[in-house]
Each structure stands twice: as C-alpha cells, then as structure tokens.
Scaffold this motif. Sequence first.
Motif, PDB file in Angstrom:
ATOM      1  N   ARG A   1       1.151  -0.983  13.792  1.00  0.00           N
ATOM      2  CA  ARG A   1       0.176  -2.073  13.875  1.00  0.00           C
ATOM      3  C   ARG A   1      -0.363  -2.324  15.280  1.00  0.00           C
ATOM      4  N   SER A   2       0.387  -1.974  16.281  1.00  0.00           N
ATOM      5  CA  SER A   2      -0.042  -2.246  17.655  1.00  0.00           C
ATOM      6  C   SER A   2      -0.939  -1.126  18.164  1.00  0.00           C
ATOM      7  N   GLU A   3      -2.230  -1.407  18.295  1.00  0.00           N
ATOM      8  CA  GLU A   3      -3.156  -0.406  18.800  1.00  0.00           C
ATOM      9  C   GLU A   3      -2.847  -0.060  20.254  1.00  0.00           C
ATOM     10  N   THR A   4      -2.505  -1.064  21.049  1.00  0.00           N
ATOM     11  CA  THR A   4      -2.204  -0.833  22.457  1.00  0.00           C
ATOM     12  C   THR A   4      -1.038   0.133  22.611  1.00  0.00           C
ATOM     13  N   TRP A   5       0.036  -0.115  21.870  1.00  0.00           N
ATOM     14  CA  TRP A   5       1.211   0.736  21.952  1.00  0.00           C
ATOM     15  C   TRP A   5       0.900   2.138  21.420  1.00  0.00           C
TER      16      TRP A   5
ATOM     17  N   ARG B   1      -8.691   0.840  24.933  1.00  0.00           N
ATOM     18  CA  ARG B   1      -8.024   1.146  23.650  1.00  0.00           C
ATOM     19  C   ARG B   1      -8.480   2.496  23.087  1.00  0.00           C
TER      20      ARG B   1
END
Length: 305
Positions: free
Chosen positions: A132-136, A50
């Motif tokens: 909100r999506s850290e992965t994205w 991440r």
Amino acid sequence: MQRVVGVLPFAVAGAALLLDPATTGPARWNLLVQVVLFTLVAAIPGYLTRHVSYVDVAWPWGLVGIGVVTLVAADQLSGVLVAVAYLAMGARMGLWGLVMALKHGWWTPGAPKVELPRYRYQRRRWERQGFRSETWSVQYEIWLQGLANATVLAVPAFVVAADHERTLSAWTVVALALWAGSYVLESVADRQKQRFAARGERGTCDRGLWHYSRHPNYFFQWMQWNALVLLALPSLLTLLPDTALPVWVLLALGLCLVSWTLFVTLTKHTGARPAEYYSVQKRPDYKHYQATTNMFFPGPAKNTK
C-alpha cells in the motif's frame, strides 16, 4: 516477507565479495560508488516524484562505476578487457537513459514527470501483492537495483580482476568474442526497431532480428552477461586454493545468480512481460505476433494454421 526473499540472492553475492580477501577491496569501493550514485540520481528524485524511472539512468551508470573500479583493480589484460565490457554496456544504456530523462524533464522542477511503462506495470504488481505504501515501494524498487549493482552484477568483473596470474587464453578469447557479438546484435536489434518507428510504419515490428524473437535486444543483453560469467569461470577456479571453501561456494553461487537474475529481470520483472502488456493494448496485430514468434529465445516463426 516476499520482498525480504527478493533481497536474499543479492545478499549472498555481496557476502561472497566482501568475505573473499581477493575481492573485498573492489567490492567496498563499488558499494560506496553505488550508494552515492543511486542516492543522488534515483532515490532522492524518486522520493520527491514517486517515480521509479530514474533507475534507468542510475543502473547503467552504475555499470560504468563497476568498470572503473575493475580497471583500477586489474593488473592483467583480462581484467582490463572485462572492465571495458562493463564500460561499454553501461555507457550505451546510460546515454539512452540520459536522453530519456532530459526529454521528459525528469529532473526539471515543475515539469510533468512521465513514468516508463514497465514501472507503471510495477504498480499493478504492488496492488495485486497488497503493498500500500507507494513511497516505500518506489524506494524498494530503486534500491533493489542498486543492491544488484553492488553485488551480483559485479561478481564477474571482480573475480576476473582478482586473478593476478591470468593470461589471454583461448577460453578468454571465445568468451570475449561471445560478449562482443551479443553486444553488436543487441545494438542491431535496437537500431532495427528505431528505423521501423522512424519510417512511420504501423503495427508491430517483425523485421530483421524481430522476426525470430519478440525481444531480441533483451536476449542478446542476457547473452552478454552469460559471456561474462563464462569469462570469469577460469578465474573462479584459480581462486579456490586461497579462498575458504564456504566463501568460494558463495562466490560460485553468486556467479550463477548473474545469469538467473538477468533472465528473470528481462523476461518477467521489468522486461518482456510488462512491455507486452501494453503492446497488446496498442497494436491490434500483436496477439498474432505473439502466436507466431518466440518471446525470448530466437527461433523460426511458428505456423499457426
């Protein structure tokens, strides 16, 4: 939608390179190089940890990739020289990126991963923008740079390499001299900062080039790209008779986007703005430095009295 808009400049430049018969071959090879490089060096490690910092290794070595592709495609001296410029810029920053990566154990299993400050600052942006999506978000930042390497940043090199009739003119010499001078001055600025830190001096470095700009290394990096744009202009005009006008216009726009993209990146996106956010917190005298010294363009110190 905001992120889609952020991709559009790169899509324009990429379309121009792929649609112009003179540049489509190098553009395809470069696309393959960047996809493989960013997947292995940044995207997969970024997904597992991440962290975005792997970009600082992938993108400069991506410049080396552009240089190699250009060197293969070029059949005149100007093309070889622009390839050497990419190789020099990429290797210089790429070696620094590798040193940082090895120092902080970015690829060492189980080792704590240290995110660079500019990418920690990116997370503040993600929060403000509602992502909100850290992965994205991590993958978006990584592949946005990969897309830049595959499109906008390759335009000067491939335009010059496509000009098979180009000779070593005065314009070429001046543009290359501007690039070389800017390359040297960026290195000098970095060295002055390193010496300041090595002496253990406290406070903000305002010596040498840092007396005239708060980010002289960024400014001279930007000037290197401006020099490459100037180098490519005669070749762009040479391509006009044999290129469909809409494609040529896109290619010209892509060349203009080189300077604009680097300016925005170095002043706002991952350059001066995030660096100064943390500098103000770490150094009590930094606000005075901000008040008396130009941020980007070098100039005389300001009188705050």
